[in-house]
Design an enzyme around this catalytic site. Structure first.
Site, PDB file in Angstrom:
ATOM      1  N   GLU A  33       9.906  -5.579   4.304  1.00 47.49           N
ATOM      2  CA  GLU A  33      10.175  -7.157   3.652  1.00 47.49           C
ATOM      3  C   GLU A  33       9.893  -7.146   2.421  1.00 47.49           C
ATOM      4  O   GLU A  33      10.774  -7.265   1.289  1.00 47.49           O
ATOM      5  CB  GLU A  33       9.334  -8.025   4.379  1.00 47.49           C
ATOM      6  CG  GLU A  33       9.576  -8.206   5.781  1.00 47.49           C
ATOM      7  CD  GLU A  33       8.862  -7.444   6.610  1.00 47.49           C
ATOM      8  OE1 GLU A  33       8.751  -7.881   8.149  1.00 47.49           O
ATOM      9  OE2 GLU A  33       8.316  -6.409   6.286  1.00 47.49           O
TER      10      GLU A  33
ATOM     11  N   LYS B 170       8.672  -4.625  14.579  1.00 49.18           N
ATOM     12  CA  LYS B 170       9.306  -3.912  13.202  1.00 49.18           C
ATOM     13  C   LYS B 170      10.316  -2.581  13.676  1.00 49.18           C
ATOM     14  O   LYS B 170      11.347  -2.274  12.990  1.00 49.18           O
ATOM     15  CB  LYS B 170       8.062  -3.530  12.398  1.00 49.18           C
ATOM     16  CG  LYS B 170       7.551  -4.630  11.832  1.00 49.18           C
ATOM     17  CD  LYS B 170       6.208  -4.386  11.218  1.00 49.18           C
ATOM     18  CE  LYS B 170       6.011  -3.300  10.213  1.00 49.18           C
ATOM     19  NZ  LYS B 170       4.768  -3.110   9.754  1.00 49.18           N
TER      20      LYS B 170
ATOM     21  N   HIS C 215      -3.188 -38.294  10.668  1.00 49.62           N
ATOM     22  CA  HIS C 215      -1.932 -39.087  10.944  1.00 49.62           C
ATOM     23  C   HIS C 215      -0.790 -38.474  11.461  1.00 49.62           C
ATOM     24  O   HIS C 215       0.140 -38.807  11.519  1.00 49.62           O
ATOM     25  CB  HIS C 215      -1.181 -39.798   9.413  1.00 49.62           C
ATOM     26  CG  HIS C 215      -2.416 -40.721   8.983  1.00 49.62           C
ATOM     27  ND1 HIS C 215      -2.400 -42.317   9.111  1.00 49.62           N
ATOM     28  CD2 HIS C 215      -3.335 -40.560   7.902  1.00 49.62           C
ATOM     29  CE1 HIS C 215      -3.347 -42.808   8.556  1.00 49.62           C
ATOM     30  NE2 HIS C 215      -3.959 -42.013   7.821  1.00 49.62           N
TER      31      HIS C 215
ATOM     32  N   LYS D 234       0.906  -1.121  -0.013  1.00 51.18           N
ATOM     33  CA  LYS D 234      -0.040  -0.196   0.095  1.00 51.18           C
ATOM     34  C   LYS D 234       0.744   1.146  -0.028  1.00 51.18           C
ATOM     35  O   LYS D 234       0.574   2.223  -0.669  1.00 51.18           O
ATOM     36  CB  LYS D 234      -0.920  -0.106   1.251  1.00 51.18           C
ATOM     37  CG  LYS D 234      -1.827   1.272   1.207  1.00 51.18           C
ATOM     38  CD  LYS D 234      -2.699   1.101   2.541  1.00 51.18           C
ATOM     39  CE  LYS D 234      -3.601   0.120   2.249  1.00 51.18           C
ATOM     40  NZ  LYS D 234      -4.692   0.213   3.682  1.00 51.18           N
TER      41      LYS D 234
ATOM     42  N   GLU E 272      -4.628 -11.748  13.763  1.00 48.55           N
ATOM     43  CA  GLU E 272      -4.499 -10.435  13.741  1.00 48.55           C
ATOM     44  C   GLU E 272      -5.544  -9.429  14.146  1.00 48.55           C
ATOM     45  O   GLU E 272      -5.453  -8.336  14.493  1.00 48.55           O
ATOM     46  CB  GLU E 272      -3.965  -9.918  12.364  1.00 48.55           C
ATOM     47  CG  GLU E 272      -3.152  -8.979  12.364  1.00 48.55           C
ATOM     48  CD  GLU E 272      -2.184  -8.520  11.148  1.00 48.55           C
ATOM     49  OE1 GLU E 272      -1.076  -8.667  11.016  1.00 48.55           O
ATOM     50  OE2 GLU E 272      -2.943  -8.182   9.933  1.00 48.55           O
TER      51      GLU E 272
END
Length: 547
Positions: free
Chosen positions: A216, A509, A389, A210, A358
């Site tokens: 990242e 961050k 399993h 955005k 979140e």
């Protein structure tokens, strides 16, 4: 949440539910079914093409009545109306919450700050469709004249989890002549493996951010740009034919070298984890085509309208949300297992992790006061029958109560002999085994030695929902995602929290930005963290050979 609404634990319905829980907490599902032979037909709900069997929950009619009363006392109806009207219910960021506008048909009106946003949405969808058709037909040529054969979406969070989940879920409908890959992790391995066998001249990158500043995403975007230019001899002008942006930051997009004509817009009233059906879904549209993408939007909208208009007692998202709250707040269940019996939905549990945790992983109310009850549970899961399993052992015979959502489809997308009947038999068998178990008397009647019998007893009384649809289609996927979106909204409203901000991701961050130069410094940095962090920084620098 209006000021007139009492704190959650003081509401009459909450108090009544506490007393009711004490009365029925030990009642076994075996008894509930024995007392009501029609329970399995009666405690079901069908809407928008989804069928919900909630009969295998530890509830009675009184439970449902009190949960619905709690929803009303919590102002859920008013809160739903406020969201669909475009009011700024995300109070901490002063934003509207309008993912529902992304799938609203043309001609409708949803007004934000005096402007109808629906025409804007459809303008972007039309632009996406035109671009997708050019790529899919081979009309869009790369810098060297080759058609695009590879599409790499670079994003993180909702800009990655939504597109990758939808691509995997709808792979049956995708254009197999195109290769799709997704890069999100700042770990260099993610990017290296995504491009290792690709021709830059045939590769298109979608940079989804955005702000066009996400650490990242932009680190990976610049690495992609360097890789691309190295493969095409450093021709900077070639970037414009191989990179497009999903963003709102025109200046940053232009600085990167992307033609702003190939920038696809979305809005601040679209949260990242609710953005799959915005321009963030460009890779999805490229894969499945505009018609299938529109069918997915139709599925979203059908569930939106059901949620907006259906009475609470017949409302799928409301009921699903209330059942989750019942176990989370009254039984102390800490997790929910989502178990799709459909291989194409293998990333659906991971997608729901962000959507649910979140959104509702909050410790304060809308007014900023600390909650004195549990909010969002932990969501997890894997596709069946694989999970049977691995972790089903704990669900069946462990000491924790784990409510389960089973998701299944009557018609296979890849018919292959007896496979699908066997798959569905396992869905039905698992819910039956969880609910009713296997008593000590049954185990002994089978001739099991006394010493072994306790190990083979299944206590049962483990709750589950079964969600059944005819077939996994783009439309069905839209309905499923919207079902959980609105279930999250229902719970967040009752808990009185803001399901649409995510301040909890910010601190780490910010600290990382401080630590990065300390790791990269050529000189020994002066550290002022705690002793553990300081020691780890020094150890890392030594291991990588820094001075």
């Amino acid at each position: 949440m209006t000021a007139a609404i009492a704190p959650l634990t003081a509401r009459p319905a909450w108090q009544a539910l506490k007393a009711h829980h004490q009365q029925i907490r030990e009642v076994h599902l075996q008894q509930l079914f024995a007392d009501d032979p029609q329970r399995g037909e009666r405690l079901t709900l069908e809407a928008a093409g989804l069928y919900l069997d909630y009969s295998k929950n530890r509830i009675t009619d009184e439970t449902v009545k009190l949960l619905l009363q709690l929803a009303r006392e919590s102002g859920l109806g008013e809160r739903i109306d406020a969201m669909f009207r475009g009011e700024k219910i995300n109070v901490t960021e002063k934003r509207a919450v309008l993912h529902v506008a992304l799938r609203t048909p043309q001609g409708a009106s949803i007004v934000v700050d005096g402007e109808n946003v629906v025409p804007q949405v459809h303008a972007v969808l039309a632009k996406m469709a035109e671009f997708a058709q050019r790529i899919r037909r081979g009309d869009w040529r790369g810098h060297t004249g080759k058609p695009i054969k590879n599409v790499i979406n670079i994003g993180i969070g909702g800009s990655d989890l939504g597109p990758v989940m939808a691509y995997e879920a709808l792979k049956h409908y995708s254009e197999r002549a195109l290769t799709f890959r997704f890069v999100s992790n700042i770990d260099g391995t993610d990017f290296a493996e995504a491009v290792r066998d690709l021709d830059p001249g045939e590769t298109l990158f979608i940079i989804s951010s955005k702000t066009f500043t996400t650490l990242e995403t932009m680190t990976n975007a610049h690495t992609a740009r360097d890789w691309f230019l190295a493969g095409l001899g450093g021709e900077v002008k070639a970037v414009a034919r191989h990179f497009v942006a999903v963003s709102t930051n025109t200046e940053k997009v232009r600085e990167f070298g992307i033609d702003t004509a190939n920038m696809f817009e979305f809005w601040d009233w679209v949260g990242g984890r609710y953005s799959l059906d915005s321009a963030i879904g460009l890779s999805t549209m490229l894969a499945i085509g505009p018609d299938n993408f529109q069918a997915m939007l139709s599925g979203f909208h059908q569930m939106d309208e059901h949620f907006r208009t259906a009475p609470f007692e017949a409302n799928l998202p409301v009921l699903l949300g209330l059942l989750g709250l019942w176990y989370n707040d009254f039984f102390g269940a800490q997790t929910v297992a989502v178990l799709p019996y459909e291989q194409y939905l293998k990333r659906f549990p991971a997608y729901l992790q962000q959507l649910t945790m979140e959104s509702n992983g909050k410790q304060v109310t809308l007014e900023g006061t600390a909650v004195d009850y549990q909010t969002g549970p932990i969501y997890w899961g894997e596709p069946g029958t694989n999970g049977q399993h691995s972790f089903y052992q704990l669900i069946h015979q462990g000491t924790r109560l784990i409510p389960c959502d089973f998701i299944a489809f009557a018609q296979p997308l890849n018919p292959l002999g007896r496979h699908h009947d066997m798959l569905l038999a396992n869905v039905l068998a698992q819910t039956e085994a969880l609910a009713f178990g296997k008593a000590p008397e049954q185990v002994q009647a089978e001739g099991t030695p006394d010493w072994l019998a306790p190990h083979r007893v299944f206590l049962g009384n483990r709750p589950s929902n079964t969600i059944l649809a005819a077939r996994l289609t783009p439309e069905t996927l839209g309905k499923l995602v919207a079902l959980y979106e609105h279930s999250v909204f229902t719970q967040g409203t009752i808990w009185g929290i803001n399901s649409f901000d995510q301040w909890g991701v910010e601190l780490g961050k910010a600290l990382a930005q401080r630590i990065i130069p300390e790791l990269e410094s050529r000189e020994e940095p002066r550290l002022a963290h705690d002793s553990s962090t300081n020691a780890l920084i020094r150890r890392y620098r030594r291991l990588k050979g820094a001075p």
